[in-house]
Scaffold this active site. Structure first.
Site, PDB file in Angstrom:
ATOM      1  N   GLY A   1       0.770  -5.175   0.818  1.00  0.00           N
ATOM      2  CA  GLY A   1      -0.396  -5.280  -0.052  1.00  0.00           C
ATOM      3  C   GLY A   1      -0.061  -5.879  -1.411  1.00  0.00           C
ATOM      4  O   GLY A   1      -0.920  -6.487  -2.051  1.00  0.00           O
TER       5      GLY A   1
ATOM      6  N   GLU B   1       4.517  -5.280   7.218  1.00  0.00           N
ATOM      7  CA  GLU B   1       3.679  -4.252   7.853  1.00  0.00           C
ATOM      8  C   GLU B   1       4.010  -4.019   9.330  1.00  0.00           C
ATOM      9  O   GLU B   1       3.862  -2.911   9.835  1.00  0.00           O
ATOM     10  CB  GLU B   1       2.187  -4.617   7.737  1.00  0.00           C
ATOM     11  CG  GLU B   1       1.617  -4.467   6.336  1.00  0.00           C
ATOM     12  CD  GLU B   1       1.719  -5.721   5.494  1.00  0.00           C
ATOM     13  OE1 GLU B   1       2.540  -6.606   5.801  1.00  0.00           O
ATOM     14  OE2 GLU B   1       0.959  -5.817   4.518  1.00  0.00           O
TER      15      GLU B   1
ATOM     16  N   GLU C   1      -0.280  -9.441  -0.962  1.00  0.00           N
ATOM     17  CA  GLU C   1      -1.692  -9.794  -0.759  1.00  0.00           C
ATOM     18  C   GLU C   1      -2.478  -9.754  -2.071  1.00  0.00           C
ATOM     19  O   GLU C   1      -3.368 -10.581  -2.290  1.00  0.00           O
ATOM     20  CB  GLU C   1      -2.300  -8.851   0.284  1.00  0.00           C
ATOM     21  CG  GLU C   1      -1.672  -9.081   1.666  1.00  0.00           C
ATOM     22  CD  GLU C   1      -2.026  -7.997   2.660  1.00  0.00           C
ATOM     23  OE1 GLU C   1      -1.629  -6.825   2.446  1.00  0.00           O
ATOM     24  OE2 GLU C   1      -2.714  -8.293   3.642  1.00  0.00           O
TER      25      GLU C   1
ATOM     26  N   ALA D   1       0.855  -1.188   0.000  1.00  0.00           N
ATOM     27  CA  ALA D   1       0.000   0.000   0.000  1.00  0.00           C
ATOM     28  C   ALA D   1       0.888   1.234   0.000  1.00  0.00           C
ATOM     29  O   ALA D   1       2.044   1.186   0.437  1.00  0.00           O
ATOM     30  CB  ALA D   1      -0.900  -0.016   1.237  1.00  0.00           C
TER      31      ALA D   1
HETATM   32  N1  CO8 Z   1       4.572   3.243  -0.454  1.00  0.00           N
HETATM   33  C1  CO8 Z   1       5.005   4.425  -0.929  1.00  0.00           C
HETATM   34  N2  CO8 Z   1       6.210   4.589  -1.516  1.00  0.00           N
HETATM   35  C2  CO8 Z   1       7.007   3.522  -1.612  1.00  0.00           C
HETATM   36  C3  CO8 Z   1       6.633   2.259  -1.138  1.00  0.00           C
HETATM   37  C4  CO8 Z   1       5.339   2.128  -0.539  1.00  0.00           C
HETATM   38  N3  CO8 Z   1       4.847   0.970  -0.096  1.00  0.00           N
HETATM   39  N4  CO8 Z   1       7.635   1.394  -1.367  1.00  0.00           N
HETATM   40  C5  CO8 Z   1       8.601   2.083  -1.977  1.00  0.00           C
HETATM   41  N5  CO8 Z   1       8.231   3.367  -2.121  1.00  0.00           N
HETATM   42  C6  CO8 Z   1       9.012   4.463  -2.736  1.00  0.00           C
HETATM   43  C7  CO8 Z   1      10.143   4.913  -1.855  1.00  0.00           C
HETATM   44  O1  CO8 Z   1       9.692   5.837  -0.900  1.00  0.00           O
HETATM   45  C8  CO8 Z   1      11.067   5.531  -2.882  1.00  0.00           C
HETATM   46  O2  CO8 Z   1      10.570   6.814  -3.215  1.00  0.00           O
HETATM   47  P1  CO8 Z   1      11.575   8.087  -3.252  1.00  0.00           P
HETATM   48  O3  CO8 Z   1      12.480   7.802  -4.428  1.00  0.00           O
HETATM   49  O4  CO8 Z   1      10.658   9.239  -3.470  1.00  0.00           O
HETATM   50  O5  CO8 Z   1      12.298   8.071  -1.964  1.00  0.00           O
HETATM   51  C9  CO8 Z   1      10.889   4.655  -4.110  1.00  0.00           C
HETATM   52  O6  CO8 Z   1       9.649   3.971  -3.899  1.00  0.00           O
HETATM   53  C10 CO8 Z   1      11.976   3.604  -4.260  1.00  0.00           C
HETATM   54  O7  CO8 Z   1      12.051   2.874  -3.042  1.00  0.00           O
HETATM   55  P2  CO8 Z   1      13.417   2.639  -2.249  1.00  0.00           P
HETATM   56  O8  CO8 Z   1      14.374   3.756  -2.502  1.00  0.00           O
HETATM   57  O9  CO8 Z   1      13.074   2.337  -0.823  1.00  0.00           O
HETATM   58  O10 CO8 Z   1      13.945   1.325  -3.014  1.00  0.00           O
HETATM   59  P3  CO8 Z   1      14.910   0.212  -2.439  1.00  0.00           P
HETATM   60  O11 CO8 Z   1      15.265  -0.645  -3.609  1.00  0.00           O
HETATM   61  O12 CO8 Z   1      16.022   0.803  -1.646  1.00  0.00           O
HETATM   62  O13 CO8 Z   1      14.015  -0.639  -1.388  1.00  0.00           O
HETATM   63  C11 CO8 Z   1      12.037  -1.810  -0.698  1.00  0.00           C
HETATM   64  C12 CO8 Z   1      12.962  -1.405  -1.869  1.00  0.00           C
HETATM   65  C13 CO8 Z   1      12.770  -2.792   0.220  1.00  0.00           C
HETATM   66  C14 CO8 Z   1      10.829  -2.508  -1.324  1.00  0.00           C
HETATM   67  C15 CO8 Z   1      11.587  -0.559   0.094  1.00  0.00           C
HETATM   68  O14 CO8 Z   1      11.116   0.416  -0.831  1.00  0.00           O
HETATM   69  C16 CO8 Z   1      10.494  -0.817   1.088  1.00  0.00           C
HETATM   70  O15 CO8 Z   1      10.755  -1.346   2.137  1.00  0.00           O
HETATM   71  N6  CO8 Z   1       9.248  -0.397   0.746  1.00  0.00           N
HETATM   72  C17 CO8 Z   1       8.115  -0.498   1.669  1.00  0.00           C
HETATM   73  C18 CO8 Z   1       7.623  -1.932   1.774  1.00  0.00           C
HETATM   74  C19 CO8 Z   1       6.507  -2.013   2.782  1.00  0.00           C
HETATM   75  O16 CO8 Z   1       6.664  -1.716   3.944  1.00  0.00           O
HETATM   76  N7  CO8 Z   1       5.313  -2.423   2.299  1.00  0.00           N
HETATM   77  C20 CO8 Z   1       4.139  -2.541   3.131  1.00  0.00           C
HETATM   78  C21 CO8 Z   1       3.292  -1.290   3.005  1.00  0.00           C
HETATM   79  S1  CO8 Z   1       1.903  -1.269   4.117  1.00  0.00           S
HETATM   80  C22 CO8 Z   1       0.789  -2.297   3.366  1.00  0.00           C
HETATM   81  O17 CO8 Z   1       0.978  -2.802   2.273  1.00  0.00           O
HETATM   82  C23 CO8 Z   1      -0.481  -2.524   4.118  1.00  0.00           C
HETATM   83  C24 CO8 Z   1      -1.508  -3.265   3.273  1.00  0.00           C
HETATM   84  C25 CO8 Z   1      -2.879  -3.168   3.881  1.00  0.00           C
HETATM   85  C26 CO8 Z   1      -3.585  -1.919   3.465  1.00  0.00           C
HETATM   86  C27 CO8 Z   1      -5.050  -1.996   3.707  1.00  0.00           C
HETATM   87  C28 CO8 Z   1      -5.785  -0.862   2.979  1.00  0.00           C
HETATM   88  C29 CO8 Z   1      -5.999   0.395   3.810  1.00  0.00           C
END
Ligand code: CO8
Length: 264
Positions: free
Chosen positions: A112, A135, A115, A69
């Site tokens: 997500g 998460e 999922e 998400a």
């Molecule tokens: N949301 C928003 N932006 C994101 C997300 C995300 N989930 N993941 C990555 N990005 C963005 C980063 O902020 C970054 O943006 P910017 O260049 O502006 O800084 C860009 O994408 C590239 O990401 P990274 O620089 O972090 O790339 P890396 O290769 O270093 O790392 C990772 C890759 C490991 C995937 C890392 O980006 C990461 O950990 N991302 C988050 C993963 C995460 O925590 N996902 C769970 C999210 S919560 C969720 O899914 C809940 C679901 C239930 C929702 C129910 C509905 C309400």
């Protein structure tokens, strides 16, 4: 499929029989924003309703399937906006799609993103696929089915370790060994998508109503007891005998020729 979307790309491939949806927010690893969700569900429903389409491939542009998400969008929400919003439950509309959806996952399928892949019918994993539920690291829990579906795919102990640590990710090989993904496709992202399209193309060649009935029968195993599921299978098996395609399929076998399904 000339409709233009903000966050996804949609096209028809395999002589127009397969719908290909690419999540298209590569700069944020295809983070699942509300706009993306509306686009995706609208496109899936359109493909589901199309006479020509027999199966759907879902993939992500760039190095992720989807990294979850959109955290930037979720950050300032409060409990009321989460409970009042159609957002979390709207994702379940993916489960209402009758035609098979094949997830082509190369790269991150986190939170997500994992999922959404779990809501698809077949997952093909590229060599760089990574599945995880991080998460807890954000102080929340999976909210799009991860706590319920993952346990059925990988077992309780592994699902618990993945969810509770937030850092136990499955690579492509392990995802296949555990039954989360169907198989690993070697090569590039394009190779993976071509293979997913080829699988979808094979499905699209089958009788469409029989495919829809088969998907419904298999999915009923999630929702019900074995005895109840067997009853449903029996009824659905019987229903295929009302299909012209069932008659054609069996006649073609006996006449040693390819069946010409009319999808009726
Ligand atoms: N949301 C928003 N932006 C994101 C997300 C995300 N989930 N993941 C990555 N990005 C963005 C980063 O902020 C970054 O943006 P910017 O260049 O502006 O800084 C860009 O994408 C590239 O990401 P990274 O620089 O972090 O790339 P890396 O290769 O270093 O790392 C990772 C890759 C490991 C995937 C890392 O980006 C990461 O950990 N991302 C988050 C993963 C995460 O925590 N996902 C769970 C999210 S919560 C969720 O899914 C809940 C679901 C239930 C929702 C129910 C509905 C309400």
């Amino acid at each position: 499929f000339s409709k233009k979307y903000r966050c996804i790309e949609v096209s028809a491939v395999e002589q127009g029989t397969v719908g290909l949806i690419s999540l298209n927010r590569p700069d944020v690893l295809n983070a699942l924003s509300e706009d993306l969700m509306h686009d995706l569900i609208d496109a899936l429903q359109g493909l589901d309703a199309s006479q020509e389409i027999g199966a759907i491939v879902l993939t992500g542009k760039g190095k992720a399937f989807a990294a979850g998400a959109d955290i930037k969008e979720l950050k300032d929400k409060d409990i009321v906006s989460i409970f009042m919003s159609p957002f979390p439950s709207k994702w379940n509309d993916i489960m209402k799609i009758k035609k098979p959806i094949i997830a082509a996952v190369n790269g991150y399928a986190l939170g997500g993103g994992c999922e959404v892949a779990l809501m698809c019918d077949i997952i093909l994993a590229g060599e760089k696929a990574v599945f995880g539920q991080p998460e807890l690291k954000l102080g929340t829990i999976p909210g799009m089915g991860g706590t319920q579906r993952l346990i059925r795919e990988v077992g309780k102990s592994r699902a618990m370790e993945m969810i509770l640590t937030g850092s136990y990710f499955l690579d492509a090989q392990e995802a296949c060994q555990r039954g989360l993904a169907s198989r690993v496709v070697a090569g590039s992202n394009a190779d993976l998508i071509n293979e997913a399209i080829s699988v979808a193309g094979k499905i699209a060649k089958q009788s469409r109503p029989a495919v829809i009935i088969a998907k419904a029968a298999v999915n009923s195993a999630y929702e019900t007891s074995l005895q109840e599921g067997l009853k449903q299978e029996k009824a659905l098996f019987g229903a295929t005998f009302a299909l012209a395609d069932r008659k054609e399929g069996m006649s073609a076998f006996i006449e040693k020729r390819e069946p010409q399904f009319v999808h009726k």
